[in-house]
Design a protein around this motif. Sequence first.
Motif, PDB file in Angstrom:
ATOM      1  N   GLY A   1      46.938 123.145  43.411  1.00  0.00           N
ATOM      2  CA  GLY A   1      47.361 124.246  42.559  1.00  0.00           C
ATOM      3  C   GLY A   1      48.058 123.693  41.335  1.00  0.00           C
ATOM      4  N   ARG A   2      48.285 124.530  40.349  1.00  0.00           N
ATOM      5  CA  ARG A   2      48.925 124.067  39.121  1.00  0.00           C
ATOM      6  C   ARG A   2      50.361 123.638  39.395  1.00  0.00           C
ATOM      7  N   GLY A   3      50.970 122.997  38.411  1.00  0.00           N
ATOM      8  CA  GLY A   3      52.335 122.519  38.578  1.00  0.00           C
ATOM      9  C   GLY A   3      53.340 123.648  38.688  1.00  0.00           C
ATOM     10  N   GLU A   4      54.408 123.385  39.429  1.00  0.00           N
ATOM     11  CA  GLU A   4      55.565 124.269  39.544  1.00  0.00           C
ATOM     12  C   GLU A   4      55.268 125.585  40.253  1.00  0.00           C
ATOM     13  N   VAL A   5      54.245 125.597  41.126  1.00  0.00           N
ATOM     14  CA  VAL A   5      54.002 126.808  41.920  1.00  0.00           C
ATOM     15  C   VAL A   5      54.675 126.717  43.282  1.00  0.00           C
ATOM     16  N   GLY A   6      55.266 125.551  43.606  1.00  0.00           N
ATOM     17  CA  GLY A   6      56.042 125.426  44.834  1.00  0.00           C
ATOM     18  C   GLY A   6      55.324 124.767  45.990  1.00  0.00           C
TER      19      GLY A   6
END
Length: 891
Positions: free
Chosen positions: A164-169
Amino acid sequence: MKSEKNRLIALERIADARLNKSFFLDLSSLNLEELPDDISDLNHLIEIDLSYNFLSEMPKSISSLLNLKILNLSNNYISTINFTNGIHYLLKKLDISNNLLYEIPDSLEVLMNCDEIIFKNNPFLNAIPQSLRSYDIWYILEYLNLTKYKETQRHYETKLIFVGRGEVGKTTLIKVLKDNSVTITPGAEETTHGINIDHIDIDVFFPARPPHYNHYFELQDLYQTFTYEEVNEYEIDYDYHFGDNYLARFYETFLEMDEDEKVGFITTTDLGKQYKIKKEIKTNLWDFGGQEIYHSTHQFFLTKRSIYIFVWEPRKDGVEEEFEYWLNIIKLLGQNSPVIVVMNKSEVRHYPIDKKGYNSTFPNIAAFLEVSCIKKSGIRNLKFQISNCIANLPHLGDELPKSWIQIRDKLNKIEKDYINISEFKNLCSNYITDFNNRHLEHISDYLHDVGDIIHFKNSPLLKNILIINPQWATKAVYSLIDTIPIQKKNGVFEYDDMEKYLNLEKYPVETHIQLLELMEKFEICFKAVGSPSIYIIPELLSNEIPNIKIVEKIKESKDIFKFRFTFNFMPKGILSRLICKLFYLLNSENYWKNGVIFKYDSSIALIISDKLDKKLDIYITGQNKRDLYGLIKNELIQIFSIFNMIESKDFYEEIPCNCDVCSIDQEPHYFRNSTLKIFIDKSKNSIDCLKSAISVNISDLLFLYRNSNPNKSIIYNILSALSRLQGLSRSIETSEDSRNSYISDALSQSGIISKDQSRWGISSSGHSIGEPDIIFEETTGKFLTFYEGINLQYLNKTTIISHIEKIINKYDALGVAEKFLGCYCKTANFSNLSNSYYEFLQTFTHESIKFTDVQDITSEFTNYTELKIFKTYYYKSERKISLTHILINLQ
């Protein structure tokens, strides 16, 4: 009548092959039960096709054909294959698929040097785990030998990949999965750089039937099946809820059964459906950094036989693009691996998505879930779905030799990042009786395939190192990609820079050359031809076109050859991989993030990647357009195969219309190649242009595009091998023999049939050609040319003259049109040496040898200074012949 007619056809074809001394004999699809004639005298045959007949055994006369290189016996009823022991066969490809072989024939042992044996759909494969059936025949044979009489063990381990993309946890979600009591502070988690690897043990409930049952399992290991809703609603505690009393109603009956009856009871009654066996599964957690700069590199680690957790968060923009990219790349590289789509940060906001639409397009989606790591909501559901997916993975429970599992477990306990091949041999010999090199290859192949180690057994530099901590290697790669100075230089760095950018305690200097070789293997970087130490990471190239005028000039050329590939989904990194594959065709710095210019002989190709329109546009000008087209297309098709992409499903090759309107239009109409093939199959000779409505001849349209297998000039392969040798010069022994051997191995791996002095003798024509260092042959064994290599630290005229005289007068008795002399130089002033060498060639005279022309052709191949290419011409038997001198600095 029909069988007699086919028999006569076969006799006619055999007689024709005998009369004309043909290389190929086609006896396929004739319903033959046996050969109608003895063909043991047809020693000129190189290929025989006997597919789609009714043969019950391989015809005995075939075992006498010693020059045979391709044999197709597929789609018969063969149960016996007999090659003769003690005979050296030249066979390179054998197809025995779709037959009745219940075991691997012992006589195949004489074909150990055969490049490819195709054996799919034979009964002996029924005893092989599905996950191992893609290995070669020798691997399968070794597996059968190890499991037939020796102890086996079922393999229960899998991989969970978070994308997944960055900073999605993603990293936070992994922490909560491992420990639900952990305190989460919003925004406190560090960004993942590259890939982090961890593991967790998960209790998984498998159906109480093969392959997961055990003949001697303990009865208390049985658990009743519950639905997802029941587990969620009642929060059932399996360990507490099921005791001896619950199952007592059939225990007494079950205990009285013998082992075979127990197995039958489990597999034929509802017990296997209603009840499950609990097993603890080691699950490796791969946390992929989400920054876009990593996406093309991540693709090397997205594997089948995994479970994917696609994590996203509800936002106002970019959700659809995010779903399209990750679900498509998993579909291609994960090959239908299950995907759990997880909306994180559900406590913040909600974003509706078309679940039915996504499920229709991507049937491998196992579930859509919503979680909150802060509130710990939805985590239980996620664990349940992960356990469900694991239970349904087809490779879990594969029966493997116990020795393989023991070796694997021992490697996991070694507190090192890598070991050498000798250490690995010693370790394996403790667990495998009569251990040999073939055992070594098979166990390393398996461990490499499942991702436990990284080992490239065919690489001269990497074959002696086993990376037993893959994260060690991936961290090094991503450290270089993340380095700001390298990013500012648009991906350019030098070998010595690695000492500045890598942790030397973790990555000692002696491992740097191997890490670079690994990056080249993964097509993450390439070495600049003609430079001893410059490497380039294409993914970090600038978006700006270096020379827009050259690009426009190529596009506007009148004598231009266009084609393009369009995609339903265009994976990232296609152009980067192509640049790494064809790096030896870069004779300038005309390459950038979305484009490249290649030069081949007298032709130039411009390739532009358009991510928005999902297409690659290719423009080719010059006299050698067909060969350059073939080179580019062949490499692209290989790249598409890496992504498991299929033409007419995932991508389309398109060629421009040649009608009067389109011929002068910068934006002509393009026809799909697959469409033109349909027209040809339907005997349609023409097709209408959708731009001009003019009918065009399909044969004329396809004329330029028919050559897709070019006869690539050998000099490009030699330059590629020399450039790699230049980069590895610190690790390869400095003797001429060692350097020549490396060149020969590198050429062989690139598909060129090359042999150094240890692997050749008399040429196939029967004429001795002396003893050059490396010879080149066609697939038929016909001699092509040769290469001589010498060490040269200064202008040693005596050595140079001696080698020139040997090449021309001793080795070249047949008058070969083109030959090569490679000079391995080691000097602090290469410019002076190469200039002196060139001047020496211009004035060269020696007895009967006289060069009529001397040319410096370096600029046709590179703009770097540590490589020089001089071409000299002379006459022999009234024929103009060339000797190419390649000087490369290994300082």
